[in-house]
Scaffold this active site. Structure first.
Site, PDB file in Angstrom:
ATOM      1  N   GLN A  71       8.834  10.843  15.942  1.00  0.00           N
ATOM      2  CA  GLN A  71       7.290  12.169  16.861  1.00  0.00           C
ATOM      3  C   GLN A  71       6.800  11.945  17.874  1.00  0.00           C
ATOM      4  O   GLN A  71       5.476  11.603  18.201  1.00  0.00           O
ATOM      5  CB  GLN A  71       6.594  12.488  16.164  1.00  0.00           C
ATOM      6  N   SER A  72       6.918  11.070  18.391  1.00  0.00           N
ATOM      7  CA  SER A  72       6.334  10.157  20.251  1.00  0.00           C
ATOM      8  C   SER A  72       5.368  11.229  21.441  1.00  0.00           C
ATOM      9  O   SER A  72       6.748  12.161  21.275  1.00  0.00           O
ATOM     10  CB  SER A  72       7.173   9.493  20.572  1.00  0.00           C
TER      11      SER A  72
END
Ligand SMILES: *Cc1c(COP(=O)(O)O)cnc(C)c1O
Length: 334
Positions: A71-72
Site C-alpha cells: 500500500q505504498s
C-alpha cells in the site's frame, strides 16, 4: 544532474491550528497540510517527485521504475504523476504488508487506475531492492526503453530537496503571521513520520536554512533509530552535494518508540488515538504513518522530551488511501 522542478504541488499548503488537538497532544500543534498537496496524488511524495520527475523528463525517460510496500503512498503518487506526464510506470510492490485488505483497495486501486504495471515481490526480495531496481532498469534498456529509477520513498538527495523547499514555504507563512502572532517566533520543532528518510533529511536541512525550527523530530514507522540515523545522514550528504549552501542542519531526533508492532500494523491504543484526533479536530490521520507520528509526539511531550506547550509544526504527510485499505482494523472502535 538537474535540480529543475516539474510543478506537481498545489501550494503553499495551509497551516492550521485546532486547539482541541493541543489538549490531546500536550503542546501547541500547528499542522502543515501536506495531505493537501494535490488530488489523488496528494501527500509528501509529490514534493520529492517535483525534483525527481523533472530529472526523468530531462533524461527523456520513457518509463519510471520504483518500489514500496503493498500500500505504498510513494508508488501511488509516482503512478499518478507519471500518468499525468505521459511516462510509463513499473512498481515493485512488497506483498503481505496488510492482512485482510482486498486486492483492489486504497493505493493499489489508484496504481491500477493510473495504468501502472505492478510487479509483486516477496519481503525477502524487497530487502535487496536497490539491486532489483537496477537490474530491472538494465532489462528495460535492453528492450529499447529509457528507464529512470526512483529509490524507495523517493528518498535520495534530489528528492529531499522537495522538503528543503517545503521549509522555505513555511518560513514565508511564519513571516505572513499565518502560524500565530509573529512575536511567537519560529517553531520549537518540526515533527513528522519517517519511513524512508527523505522527508527527515529535507526537513533537517531546510528548517536550519530558513530558521523554521531548532529540532527536527522524525518518528520511525519501521526499522529503528540506528538505521534511520545512518540513512538520513547519507541522504543529507547527497543533498548537500547538490546544494552546497545547505551547510547547517537542525538537531535531528529519530524517535522509534511509536513504531508499533510492525510496518503498517498498529496497536489498539494507536487506533483509538486516531479516532480521538478525528473526532476532536476533523483531522484524519492514517495508521501507517501520520497516526503513529502524532501518537509518538504526544508521548514525547508526556515524558518531557518535547516541552509541554512548545510550538510544534506537525507535517501531515498524507496517507489517506492507506487508511481506507485498513477499515477492517477499526472494527469495534467506531
Ligand atoms: C512516505 C510517507 C512518510 C514518510 O516519508 P519518508 O520521506 O519516506 O520518510 C510519511 N507519511 C506518509 C503518509 C508517507 O506516505
Amino acid at each position: 544532474m538537474s535540480t529543475k522542478r516539474v510543478p506537481l504541488v498545489h501550494g503553499p499548503t495551509p497551516i492550521v491550528h485546532r486547539p482541541a488537538l493541543d489538549e490531546l497532544v500536550g503542546c501547541e500543534v500547528w499542522i502543515k497540510r501536506d495531505d493537501a498537496t494535490g488530488g489523488a496524488e496528494a501527500g509528501n511524495k509529490i514534493r520529492k517527485l517535483e525534483f525527481l520527475l523533472a530529472e526523468a523528463l530531462y533524461e527523456k525517460a520513457t518509463v519510471v521504475v520504483t518500489c514500496g510496500g503493498t500500500q505504498s503512498n510513494h508508488a501511488r503518487a509516482t503512478a499518478l504523476a507519471c500518468a499525468s506526464l505521459g511516462i510509463k510506470c513499473a512498481l515493485y510492490l512488497r506483498q503481505g504488508d496488510v492482512e485482510g485488505a482486498g486486492p483492489l483497495t486504497g493505493n493499489v486501486l489508484l496504481d491500477r487506475l493510473a495504468g501502472a504495471e505492478i510487479r509483486p515481490i516477496t519481503p525477502a526480495e524487497y530487502k535487496d531492492r536497490a539491486r532489483l531496481l537496477q537490474r530491472a532498469a538494465e532489462e528495460l534498456s535492453r528492450a529499447g526503453e529509457r528507464p529512470y529509477v526512483i529509490p524507495e520513498g523517493g528518498s535520495n538527495g534530489l528528492g529531499a530537496l522537495g522538503y528543503v523547499e517545503a521549509m522555505r514555504e513555511v518560513r514565508a507563512q511564519l513571516d505572513m503571521g499565518l502560524c500565530g502572532p509573529k512575536s511567537a517566533g519560529a517553531f520549537h520543532a518540526v515533527a513528522h513520520a519517517c519511513g524512508s528518510g527523505g522527508t527527515a533529511a529535507g526537513v533537517a536541512l531546510g528548517a536550519a536554512r530558513f530558521g523554521v525550527a531548532k529540532e527536527a523530530w522524525a518518528f520511525a514507522v519501521c526499522d529503528d533509530r540506528a538505521y534511520f540515523e545512518r540513512t538520513i545522514g547519507r541522504i543529507v550528504a547527497e543533498a548537500r552535494s547538490l546544494d552546497p549552501s545547505l551547510d547547517a542542519q537542525a538537531t535531528l531526533v529519530v524517535d522509534d518508540r511509536a513504531k508499533g508492532p510492525a510496518y503498517a500494523a498498529t496497536t489498539e491504543e494507536q487506533r483509538s488515538f486516531i479516532v480521538r484526533v478525528a473526532r476532536a479536530s476533523g483531522i484524519v490521520l492514517d495508521p501507517v504513518y501520520t497516526g503513529k507520528a502524532m501518537f509518538g509526539l504526544a508521548h514525547a511531550v508526556a515524558r518531557g522530551a518535547v516541552p509541554r506547550g512548545a510550538r510544534v509544526l506537525f507535517l501531515h504527510t498524507g496517507g489517506l488511501p492507506g487508511l481506507l485499505a485498513q477499515g477492517h482494523t477499526f472494527e469495534g472502535l467506531l
